[in-house]
Structure formats: structure tokens, C-alpha cells
Design a protein around this motif. Sequence first.
Motif, PDB file in Angstrom:
ATOM      1  N   LEU A 176      -2.796  13.785 -18.885  1.00 39.86           N
ATOM      2  CA  LEU A 176      -3.450  14.170 -17.624  1.00 39.86           C
ATOM      3  C   LEU A 176      -2.522  14.984 -16.735  1.00 39.86           C
ATOM      4  O   LEU A 176      -2.980  15.843 -15.982  1.00 39.86           O
ATOM      5  CB  LEU A 176      -3.900  12.916 -16.874  1.00 39.86           C
ATOM      6  N   GLY A 229     -10.006  19.802 -13.667  1.00 37.65           N
ATOM      7  CA  GLY A 229     -10.796  18.608 -13.987  1.00 37.65           C
ATOM      8  C   GLY A 229      -9.977  17.328 -14.030  1.00 37.65           C
ATOM      9  O   GLY A 229     -10.494  16.274 -14.379  1.00 37.65           O
ATOM     10  N   MET A 259      -8.890  15.446 -11.704  1.00 33.60           N
ATOM     11  CA  MET A 259      -9.359  14.426 -10.770  1.00 33.60           C
ATOM     12  C   MET A 259     -10.570  13.677 -11.329  1.00 33.60           C
ATOM     13  O   MET A 259     -10.710  12.470 -11.129  1.00 33.60           O
ATOM     14  CB  MET A 259      -9.719  15.123  -9.449  1.00 33.60           C
ATOM     15  N   TYR A 299     -11.432  13.234 -14.592  1.00 33.22           N
ATOM     16  CA  TYR A 299     -10.964  12.350 -15.658  1.00 33.22           C
ATOM     17  C   TYR A 299     -10.343  11.089 -15.075  1.00 33.22           C
ATOM     18  O   TYR A 299     -10.616   9.971 -15.477  1.00 33.22           O
ATOM     19  CB  TYR A 299      -9.904  13.062 -16.504  1.00 33.22           C
ATOM     20  N   ARG A 300      -9.471  11.330 -14.126  1.00 29.67           N
ATOM     21  CA  ARG A 300      -8.738  10.242 -13.501  1.00 29.67           C
ATOM     22  C   ARG A 300      -9.678   9.217 -12.884  1.00 29.67           C
ATOM     23  O   ARG A 300      -9.539   8.023 -13.103  1.00 29.67           O
ATOM     24  CB  ARG A 300      -7.889  10.867 -12.408  1.00 29.67           C
ATOM     25  N   SER A 301     -10.667   9.718 -12.133  1.00 31.22           N
ATOM     26  CA  SER A 301     -11.606   8.802 -11.482  1.00 31.22           C
ATOM     27  C   SER A 301     -12.368   7.988 -12.508  1.00 31.22           C
ATOM     28  O   SER A 301     -12.534   6.783 -12.361  1.00 31.22           O
ATOM     29  CB  SER A 301     -12.611   9.575 -10.629  1.00 31.22           C
ATOM     30  N   ILE A 302     -12.835   8.663 -13.572  1.00 32.31           N
ATOM     31  CA  ILE A 302     -13.645   7.947 -14.561  1.00 32.31           C
ATOM     32  C   ILE A 302     -12.804   6.893 -15.280  1.00 32.31           C
ATOM     33  O   ILE A 302     -13.232   5.756 -15.459  1.00 32.31           O
ATOM     34  CB  ILE A 302     -14.272   8.929 -15.560  1.00 32.31           C
ATOM     35  N   LEU A 303     -11.592   7.276 -15.654  1.00 30.22           N
ATOM     36  CA  LEU A 303     -10.754   6.318 -16.387  1.00 30.22           C
ATOM     37  C   LEU A 303     -10.348   5.129 -15.506  1.00 30.22           C
ATOM     38  O   LEU A 303      -9.984   4.072 -16.006  1.00 30.22           O
ATOM     39  CB  LEU A 303      -9.511   7.013 -16.944  1.00 30.22           C
ATOM     40  N   PHE A 304     -10.423   5.313 -14.198  1.00 35.34           N
ATOM     41  CA  PHE A 304     -10.029   4.250 -13.284  1.00 35.34           C
ATOM     42  C   PHE A 304     -11.181   3.284 -12.995  1.00 35.34           C
ATOM     43  O   PHE A 304     -10.952   2.149 -12.576  1.00 35.34           O
ATOM     44  CB  PHE A 304      -9.527   4.880 -11.977  1.00 35.34           C
ATOM     45  N   ILE A 305     -12.409   3.738 -13.245  1.00 36.64           N
ATOM     46  CA  ILE A 305     -13.585   2.924 -12.887  1.00 36.64           C
ATOM     47  C   ILE A 305     -13.540   1.485 -13.418  1.00 36.64           C
ATOM     48  O   ILE A 305     -13.747   0.548 -12.661  1.00 36.64           O
ATOM     49  CB  ILE A 305     -14.894   3.634 -13.308  1.00 36.64           C
ATOM     50  N   PRO A 306     -13.250   1.282 -14.716  1.00 38.86           N
ATOM     51  CA  PRO A 306     -13.309  -0.103 -15.210  1.00 38.86           C
ATOM     52  C   PRO A 306     -12.429  -1.057 -14.425  1.00 38.86           C
ATOM     53  O   PRO A 306     -12.731  -2.242 -14.315  1.00 38.86           O
ATOM     54  CB  PRO A 306     -12.804   0.013 -16.652  1.00 38.86           C
ATOM     55  N   TYR A 307     -11.356  -0.544 -13.827  1.00 40.88           N
ATOM     56  CA  TYR A 307     -10.447  -1.438 -13.121  1.00 40.88           C
ATOM     57  C   TYR A 307     -11.098  -2.060 -11.884  1.00 40.88           C
ATOM     58  O   TYR A 307     -10.746  -3.174 -11.502  1.00 40.88           O
ATOM     59  CB  TYR A 307      -9.168  -0.704 -12.721  1.00 40.88           C
ATOM     60  N   VAL A 308     -12.028  -1.355 -11.264  1.00 36.20           N
ATOM     61  CA  VAL A 308     -12.620  -1.914 -10.048  1.00 36.20           C
ATOM     62  C   VAL A 308     -13.859  -2.764 -10.342  1.00 36.20           C
ATOM     63  O   VAL A 308     -14.463  -3.313  -9.426  1.00 36.20           O
ATOM     64  CB  VAL A 308     -12.978  -0.833  -8.999  1.00 36.20           C
ATOM     65  N   PHE A 329      -5.659   1.215 -14.603  1.00 40.31           N
ATOM     66  CA  PHE A 329      -4.815   0.929 -13.442  1.00 40.31           C
ATOM     67  C   PHE A 329      -3.376   1.371 -13.712  1.00 40.31           C
ATOM     68  O   PHE A 329      -2.767   2.087 -12.915  1.00 40.31           O
ATOM     69  CB  PHE A 329      -4.887  -0.569 -13.154  1.00 40.31           C
ATOM     70  N   ILE A 371      -3.120   5.212 -13.818  1.00 48.29           N
ATOM     71  CA  ILE A 371      -3.110   5.845 -12.493  1.00 48.29           C
ATOM     72  C   ILE A 371      -1.730   5.711 -11.832  1.00 48.29           C
ATOM     73  O   ILE A 371      -1.203   6.655 -11.262  1.00 48.29           O
ATOM     74  CB  ILE A 371      -4.172   5.164 -11.593  1.00 48.29           C
ATOM     75  N   LEU A 413      -8.717  13.231 -24.063  1.00 51.97           N
ATOM     76  CA  LEU A 413      -9.078  12.564 -22.818  1.00 51.97           C
ATOM     77  C   LEU A 413     -10.567  12.262 -22.784  1.00 51.97           C
ATOM     78  O   LEU A 413     -10.992  11.224 -22.296  1.00 51.97           O
ATOM     79  CB  LEU A 413      -8.688  13.424 -21.616  1.00 51.97           C
ATOM     80  N   VAL A 425     -12.753   8.912 -21.953  1.00 49.54           N
ATOM     81  CA  VAL A 425     -13.865   8.867 -21.007  1.00 49.54           C
ATOM     82  C   VAL A 425     -15.106   8.283 -21.669  1.00 49.54           C
ATOM     83  O   VAL A 425     -15.806   7.456 -21.086  1.00 49.54           O
ATOM     84  CB  VAL A 425     -14.137  10.278 -20.444  1.00 49.54           C
ATOM     85  N   VAL A 469     -15.082   4.637 -21.823  1.00 49.07           N
ATOM     86  CA  VAL A 469     -15.348   3.999 -20.533  1.00 49.07           C
ATOM     87  C   VAL A 469     -16.823   4.121 -20.182  1.00 49.07           C
ATOM     88  O   VAL A 469     -17.460   3.157 -19.751  1.00 49.07           O
ATOM     89  CB  VAL A 469     -14.492   4.653 -19.423  1.00 49.07           C
ATOM     90  N   ILE A 499     -12.669  -4.693  -2.124  1.00 49.27           N
ATOM     91  CA  ILE A 499     -13.003  -4.816  -3.548  1.00 49.27           C
ATOM     92  C   ILE A 499     -12.622  -6.192  -4.077  1.00 49.27           C
ATOM     93  O   ILE A 499     -13.374  -6.802  -4.835  1.00 49.27           O
ATOM     94  CB  ILE A 499     -12.351  -3.686  -4.361  1.00 49.27           C
ATOM     95  N   ASN A 522     -15.413  -8.695  -5.603  1.00 47.65           N
ATOM     96  CA  ASN A 522     -15.333  -9.159  -6.988  1.00 47.65           C
ATOM     97  C   ASN A 522     -14.968 -10.643  -7.118  1.00 47.65           C
ATOM     98  O   ASN A 522     -14.902 -11.157  -8.221  1.00 47.65           O
ATOM     99  CB  ASN A 522     -14.311  -8.334  -7.774  1.00 47.65           C
ATOM    100  N   PRO A 532     -18.125  -1.027  -5.703  1.00 44.93           N
ATOM    101  CA  PRO A 532     -16.723  -0.602  -5.800  1.00 44.93           C
ATOM    102  C   PRO A 532     -16.550   0.798  -6.379  1.00 44.93           C
ATOM    103  O   PRO A 532     -15.648   1.532  -5.964  1.00 44.93           O
ATOM    104  CB  PRO A 532     -16.075  -1.645  -6.716  1.00 44.93           C
ATOM    105  N   ILE A 533     -17.433   1.206  -7.295  1.00 40.46           N
ATOM    106  CA  ILE A 533     -17.290   2.548  -7.870  1.00 40.46           C
ATOM    107  C   ILE A 533     -17.484   3.604  -6.781  1.00 40.46           C
ATOM    108  O   ILE A 533     -16.685   4.527  -6.639  1.00 40.46           O
ATOM    109  CB  ILE A 533     -18.298   2.771  -9.018  1.00 40.46           C
ATOM    110  N   GLN A 574      -9.964   7.195  -3.820  1.00 37.40           N
ATOM    111  CA  GLN A 574      -8.967   6.869  -4.840  1.00 37.40           C
ATOM    112  C   GLN A 574      -7.567   7.356  -4.460  1.00 37.40           C
ATOM    113  O   GLN A 574      -6.575   6.677  -4.689  1.00 37.40           O
ATOM    114  CB  GLN A 574      -9.417   7.506  -6.147  1.00 37.40           C
TER     115      GLN A 574
END
Lengths: 315, 291
Positions: free
Chosen positions: A116, A122, A124, A126-135, A194, A197, B28, B32, B35, B220, B224, B270-271, B278
Amino acid sequence: MAVLAQKKPTTIFEKLADETWRRKFLRNVLIPWLFIAPLLIIHIFVVAIPAVQGVYMSMTDWGGINPNVNFIGLENYHKLLFEDHSFGKSLNNNINWMLFFLTVPFILALFCATMLSQIKRGGMIYRSILFIPYVLASVVTTTIWKNLLNPKDGILATTARALGIEGFEVAFLGRTDTALISIAFIDNWHFWGFLMILFLASMQSIPPVLYDAAKIDGANRWEEFRHVTLPGIRPIVLFMFMMVAIWSFLAFDYIWLITQGGPGGASEVIATQLYKNAFQRFEAGYAAAQGVVISIFAGFIILVFVMLRRRGWDI
Amino acid sequence: MNPPSAPARKQRKPLRAYLQPAFVYALLLLGVVLVVLPLMWAGAASFTPNHKVFEFAYPFSWRALFPVDFTLEAYENLFARGFGRAVGNTFFLAIATVILGGGANALAGFAFGRFEFRGKNFLFLAVIMLTFMVPVDLTAIPRYILVNTFGWINTWQGLLIPGLANSLVIFLFRQFFAEIPQELIDAARVDGASWLRVLISIILPISKPVLVAASLLMFISQWNAFFWPLLVAPRKELRVVQVEISLAIGQYGTIWNELLAGSMIAAIVPILLVIPFQRYYVQAITGTGLD
């Protein structure tokens, strides 16, 4: 002001009468403590007192409900360490859990963060999507994944079959040899973004000049990573190593929500055992002893970390 | 990050220069997909009639990623069963945590970051380390008993107050406040402002990044939160979203589309918060002095 000539105030009345003393007292004692007070009160009631009580409970035979409490010294610990074989098994699972989480997410995160940090457009997204599961909440993640890993033709099984790969038609969460690693996989799906990031942000703060210098010296991609990137992000990597090691001994929610330690104790860890002892078997004293042991492990990890740092490992 | 480049040269790039980024993007993209796929499936299933949820999932086909016979049935049933109440409860709880917890943690962070007093370092370590070291379920029992003696089981206080102190948030505030230039504070002090005044009218206005990050973290984590609410407030009127979903697994185990609809609502909040903010979140966490 004749400060030098003045005698230092000694008694409380002299002190109160002395203006510089009053100002100093306000500045160095009263005001900071007033600022900390709300947090401290909460902390004392929520963490400190319960922790002390937990240690005391671990030396009693208390069940959890009945008012009958007898002090039995270290008997719980003796039972835990020398008689209870399931404890050794759980500890072993904790250690496997730790080995998994000290490698897989770190490699994934380092790899993806490196990727990354190279792309220009792009990043940002990628970063946002890959971070989603953490929240996402553990309840949400486990609900979804329990479905996906359904023993009867889950996504993994059918996709593998479509690709002609055999051996994936397995009740991953229902078999003793795959349960723990499957839960670790799910937890990692949630967790690794997480780390990624954090590493990425740390990489981006490395001065670009260092990369230019490496290029001039004729370094290839790997050497660049090895000698510029890795030293640059070392503090955060090592800190996360410590945190992940501690968290591995506290691991609880994913395992509890997915298998509750089953099947047949295959995914049992110390924290799930503790929960069962405390809330299902009503052996609160014994459960507390397990909690204290976990804390000792965590404290030991912190100690090692602090000592390495003192030794000048520059962590 | 690009170093300031030399004046662009007119030169044909080698093929490698095109292939390498393409390779990176493709890898990458794989991440994605891993996820997004599970989330898309869950989202699609939540808009599908229950008896058709698994029609395309087992065996899996791409059609499982889009709703079959689009319907809001799952969401309607969910809210008819009182899920809206849980959503409201969780919002209230999370916002209250941000306000009260943010206040307590910011005050403490200010003292740790800007004052010198005896026992400061010990206190800081004790607060932070203890919360890192002690497993939640060890303290859960004595904490439950303590809350019980206050008569706070099944009350808002019992739900809210134990979640207010947050070590990471104190850490963030301390770090940020410690870096504010002394002159700013001195100027206000000379004008006769009290310390509380200094904090509120000088420091907070310039602390937007840390305020956003801390609020996000607290919101968050409360949104959660699951085990403590389950333990301390099982009463129907006080249930939070996560508890409601987890209980639904036991009670209505077969109604998958509703379960997934609940999960989608629990996930979307949260998303939606983390995507725009972020930057602050990352900034704050990496800025805690670890770099």
C-alpha cells in the motif's frame, strides 16, 4: 522578594500563611489531583478494587453465590498447577494461539502495508476497506463466519471444489484438529487490518531521503525493506508484539462466541475455562486463581519488554 | 510518498514499470475481496426471505452476493420484536460514554501531560498497566458484586460507569496535551484564567484531532461492548444491540435473515464512522509516542 533570607515554613500554619508555599501546593498537588480525581475514582472501583478482591478470592473456596467463604491459602493454585490436567491443555492452546498471532497477522500486515505504501492512486480506498473488519463487533463477525464455514457446503468448501481442490469439505469448527485454528483464522480476519494500518502510518513517516540513499547504494526491493523500512517501523512492530503476546493470554471473546471451548475442549483456553468455572460451575475461587495466573503471564511479558528496553534494545 | 522528483524526463518507461503496480493492485484486490465477500453475502442475505437465504450460498455462487427476491421482511420483523429499542439504547450509551468518559479521561490526560507532581509516573503506570494486564473476566465477578452492592444491576449506571475509564484514551490525551507549547498556556494564566478555563477555552479548541480520535475509540468500543452489558443488564428494556443479536442466536436460531439484518445494523454504524474519520484515528494511535 527576600526569598533567600526567608526561613522555610515548617508547621502547617506557617505554610498556609506563606504565599509561595500556597501557590506551589496548588500547582503541584491540589490541582493535578483534582484533575485526576474523576478518573481515579472510576478506576479504583472498576479495576483496582476488583483486582485486589480477585486475588483474595483466589485464596478461598468461595462458590460464587453462597455466603460461605473459607480462606484456603494457595490450595487453588496447587490444584490448578499440579492436579488439573485441563489447565495444561488450555495453556498449550493459549501458546499456540500466541504463535499464530505473532506470525500470521504480522506477516500479512507488513506485506500489505509495504504494498500500500507503494501505490499512488486509490490507496485511501484500499486502506479503508481493509480496516473495516477491525471495527466490527465480535458478535457480528462470528455470526457471519459461522455461516460461511458451515460444515454442509460452506463457501470455502464449495469454492475449493469448484477449483478442483479436495479436502476442504470439513466441519472446520466441529473437529478437534481444526477448531482452534479456524477460530484463529476468523479472529485474524478481524484483527490484521488494524496492524496493517499502524504499520502503514509508521512507514509513511520514514523520511523519503533514506529510500533515495538506499537506491543510490544499489539496494534492491528486499534490501530496501530490510535496511530502511524495517528499522523505521521497528518501535511499533515491537510494541505490537508485546500487546499481541499479552492479548493471546487474555483471548476470550471469539473462542467463546464460536465454540465455547469445544469440541471436547479442543479450543479451550484459560479465559474460557475461567468463565465456565465462575459462571457455570460456580467455583468462583478457583476461577479467580486462573485469572491471577493469566495476569502473572501478562505482567511477565510486560516485564521482559521493559527490561529489553532498558538494556538499550531501543524498543 | 514521493520525494520531490527531478524535472520529468521524456522517456519511455520499461514494461516492468507498468507490470509492477498492476501486480500490487491485484494482490491488494485479493485482500479486499476477502474482506468484502463475507460482508456482501451477509448484507444480501439480510434482504432475502428466510427460506431462500441459503439457496445460492450452498453450494456457493455469485448470486449469493445479491439479494434473492429483495424484501425488507427481516428488518421489519426485527424491529417489530423491539430491536429499535436496543439500537436507541446503544446509541444513548455510546454517546454518554463519549461525553462523560471523554471528560474524565481528558482531565486526567491533562494532569498527566502538563503537571509535575509526586507519584505521577507511578500512578500513570499503575492505571495503564493494570488495565492492560488484568483479564476482564477476573475482575468481572468482583466488579459485578460491587455493582450489585450499589444496587446498580439492571440500571443505566451499571451499564455506563464501568466503561468510562479508557487507558488508551488517557494515553492519547496525555500525549497530545504534552506537546502543546507552554507559551499558549502561560499567556492565559497571566490573564488570570483558572486551569479549568485554560483547558476548556485554550486547549480544547486546538485539540480537534485527538478529540475526534478519542470519541471514535470510545463510541465504537461501547457500541461493540457485549459481555459486560450481558452480565449486568439482561433486562429487556436495557438490552444493547450486541446482546440482542447474541440472544437471538439462541432463541430464534433458524431465522438467519433476521440475525444477519441485526448484524448489518450493528456493523454499519462503526463503518460509517470510521471511513470519514479514519485519518484521525490512525494519527492518534500512531502518535502515542510509539514512533
